[in-house]
Write an enzyme that holds these catalytic residues in place. Structure first.
Site, PDB file in Angstrom:
ATOM      1  N   ASP A 155       0.866  -1.178   0.000  1.00 34.98           N
ATOM      2  CA  ASP A 155       0.000   0.000   0.000  1.00 34.98           C
ATOM      3  C   ASP A 155       0.904   1.229   0.000  1.00 34.98           C
ATOM      4  OD1 ASP A 155      -2.374   1.590   0.317  1.00 34.98           O
ATOM      5  OD2 ASP A 155      -1.859   1.845   2.423  1.00 34.98           O
ATOM      6  N   SER A 156       0.307   2.383  -0.249  1.00 37.89           N
ATOM      7  CA  SER A 156       1.079   3.620  -0.177  1.00 37.89           C
ATOM      8  C   SER A 156       1.483   3.942   1.264  1.00 37.89           C
ATOM      9  CB  SER A 156       0.259   4.773  -0.747  1.00 37.89           C
ATOM     10  OG  SER A 156      -0.972   4.858  -0.077  1.00 37.89           O
TER      11      SER A 156
ATOM     12  N   TYR B  62      -0.735   8.223  -2.550  1.00 39.86           N
ATOM     13  CA  TYR B  62      -0.757   8.013  -3.991  1.00 39.86           C
ATOM     14  C   TYR B  62      -1.956   8.703  -4.648  1.00 39.86           C
ATOM     15  CZ  TYR B  62       2.824   4.293  -3.954  1.00 39.86           C
ATOM     16  OH  TYR B  62       3.992   3.572  -3.855  1.00 39.86           O
TER      17      TYR B  62
ATOM     18  N   CYS C 233      -4.174  -1.140  -2.141  1.00 40.64           N
ATOM     19  CA  CYS C 233      -4.273   0.302  -2.274  1.00 40.64           C
ATOM     20  C   CYS C 233      -5.185   0.545  -3.472  1.00 40.64           C
ATOM     21  CB  CYS C 233      -2.868   0.860  -2.528  1.00 40.64           C
ATOM     22  SG  CYS C 233      -2.798   2.577  -3.040  1.00 40.64           S
ATOM     23  N   ASN C 234      -6.257   1.264  -3.248  1.00 35.80           N
ATOM     24  CA  ASN C 234      -7.206   1.475  -4.335  1.00 35.80           C
ATOM     25  C   ASN C 234      -6.591   2.263  -5.488  1.00 35.80           C
ATOM     26  OD1 ASN C 234     -10.216   0.616  -3.696  1.00 35.80           O
ATOM     27  ND2 ASN C 234      -9.222   1.146  -1.791  1.00 35.80           N
TER      28      ASN C 234
ATOM     29  N   GLU D 275      -6.037   9.371  10.024  1.00 40.69           N
ATOM     30  CA  GLU D 275      -4.688   9.398  10.579  1.00 40.69           C
ATOM     31  C   GLU D 275      -4.593  10.311  11.808  1.00 40.69           C
ATOM     32  OE1 GLU D 275      -1.937   9.731   7.272  1.00 40.69           O
ATOM     33  OE2 GLU D 275      -2.492   7.715   6.620  1.00 40.69           O
TER      34      GLU D 275
ATOM     35  N   CYS E 224     -11.476   3.134  -0.359  1.00 35.93           N
ATOM     36  CA  CYS E 224     -10.145   3.564   0.090  1.00 35.93           C
ATOM     37  C   CYS E 224      -9.859   2.738   1.333  1.00 35.93           C
ATOM     38  CB  CYS E 224     -10.141   5.052   0.425  1.00 35.93           C
ATOM     39  SG  CYS E 224      -8.644   5.600   1.288  1.00 35.93           S
TER      40      CYS E 224
ATOM     41  N   HIS F 194      -8.418   3.190   4.001  1.00 29.54           N
ATOM     42  CA  HIS F 194      -8.596   3.802   5.319  1.00 29.54           C
ATOM     43  C   HIS F 194     -10.067   3.765   5.775  1.00 29.54           C
ATOM     44  CE1 HIS F 194      -4.587   5.513   4.785  1.00 29.54           C
ATOM     45  NE2 HIS F 194      -4.632   6.006   5.997  1.00 29.54           N
TER      46      HIS F 194
END
Lengths: 273, 273
Positions: free
Chosen positions: A11-12, A43, A74-75, A153, A185, A187
């Site tokens: 993932d990013s 990204y 990661c989408n 985050e 996403c 997250h």
């Protein structure tokens, strides 16, 4: 490389840990090597060309770990780079979009599906394309939600500000009478309860992290690549690598994963160009 | 390289354009080469080591443009890399922190100064260190505000959500009775009116973008490097380079700068390693 080789997941940054978590839950015997590109995240705002270049470097790195399959957790990287990575690879490469699209196109009753994600994912139109392959009748309404990653985050998972932001973003989709919403996403599963609260009980939420683990299991079974359980897993079952700030990654990982990780190794991913 | 050489300005992305704008206003005759590291932004969450590596690559690139001075228009890069860059450079390298700290330490009446910025800037403690050099009596209270960059980039500049987020962030500082607040991230000047509304009229807001342009002018004068106005500026007065997504950069730049830029060139900054 045999059936007991690890699965590569990347993932990013930290978002893909929601995918890693689902793989740990659903495929508890498999080994895993996770890479988070924390030096170059996010990204979502980067061009297709750059995302492909970064993803190629990561695949090269994962292959040095002899992985038997790769999950693009990661989408954005799935939307922008999956096709290229598949063309270039001799092992299965699975993205987070396909399985979620398949499920969403099945569960919708009114053929109106919403997708939320980063700007990159939404602008790529990848979900729309894949959803229409599964069900040409569906109407797909995408909405980029650039603030949500920062809110996660920041740890504001259950917060009136977060609910207000989600409500603002979903306003457009509401007018479209969607009955299914893809949390596009990695997250966003952490904001599931806020999404549930804003979207109401009548909208089905689809979590790509969950669906990709289901798909991975099917593919490993089909290709006879599933772990036979005879691997020596002492301390090496899960390995974590990042391109920057290993410590912060560790804190976030420990707040998400079902166990505390001991060690995160930092590498210079540009060396794999 | 003579007095009519351009000034190099760099940032992790678009934020530094608030600095570029001030330089255009205050030093209207000077040429400028701007670089935005859009492929690798944001810097605020990255380690010191990584920020130094990225900044070095950018300085190498700017030197290929024969710049006569470099402005680090990024608080994180100033906090993490300025010292290193200065050691290695034979031309003036100016950061966004010093001038703002000097002004803030002068205007405060109660010696209680607040600083808002990215996590990287605040954790580096750089503002505190520099403020105390100017005025050892000051108490400095830092607050990381990771959501604000996304809010600016979303364009929610005059928005109740943004005000609520700022109010949440300033709550801690309020209890400290600060009378001066440094907007320690180049995006924040665009939120100046929201900060003003939340902080009230009694708190002096210090804008590093403005102060660094003042400092640049002083240094160019002192070193006899100011442009003599005889340069042929047709079409080449300002040049813009980015590491990714030139088009998006252009949109944002045109919303900030006093004129519309025609061309943004994309380069691979990793080539300058």
């Amino acid at each position: 490389m045999g059936v007991n080789a690890p699965i590569g997941v990347f993932d990013s940054g930290v978002g893909g840990l929601t995918v890693a978590r689902e793989i740990m839950r659903q495929l508890p015997d498999e080994r895993m090597v996770y890479f988070g590109d924390t030096a170059r995240l996010p990204y979502g705002t980067k061009s297709k060309e750059t995302v492909i270049r970064f993803s190629r470097q990561i695949v090269r790195f994962l292959k040095t770990k002899n992985v038997k399959a790769i999950v693009v957790a990661c989408n954005t990287a799935t939307a922008q780079a999956l096709e290229e990575l598949r063309k270039e690879s001799d092992i299965p490469v699975i993205g987070v979009i396909d399985a979620a699209a398949r499920v969403a196109s099945t569960v919708t009753r009114n053929d109106r599906i919403g997708v939320v994600g980063t700007t990159g994912t939404i602008e790529s139109g990848m979900y729309t394309r894949v959803l229409k392959e599964y069900n040409p009748r569906v109407q797909v309404y995408g909405k980029a939600c650039p603030l949500l990653v920062s809110l996660v985050e920041e740890g504001w998972l259950h917060d009136p500000v977060t609910e207000e932001v989600i409500s603002r973003y979903l306003k457009d989709l509401e007018y479209k009478s969607i009955d299914t919403l893809i949390l596009g996403c990695t997250h966003y599963p952490l904001l599931r309860s806020a999404f549930r609260k804003v979207a109401g009980e009548d909208v089905t939420l689809v979590n790509p992290a969950y669906e990709v683990a289901v798909e991975l299991k099917e593919i490993l079974d089909e290709k006879k690549l599933s772990c036979d359980g005879e691997v020596d897993q002492a301390g090496k079952k899960y390995e974590f690598f990042v391109s920057d700030a290993a410590e912060k990654f560790c804190d976030f990982a420990n707040s998400i994963l079902p166990y505390d990780i001991e060690r995160v190794q930092q590498i210079n991913i540009e060396d794999f160009d």
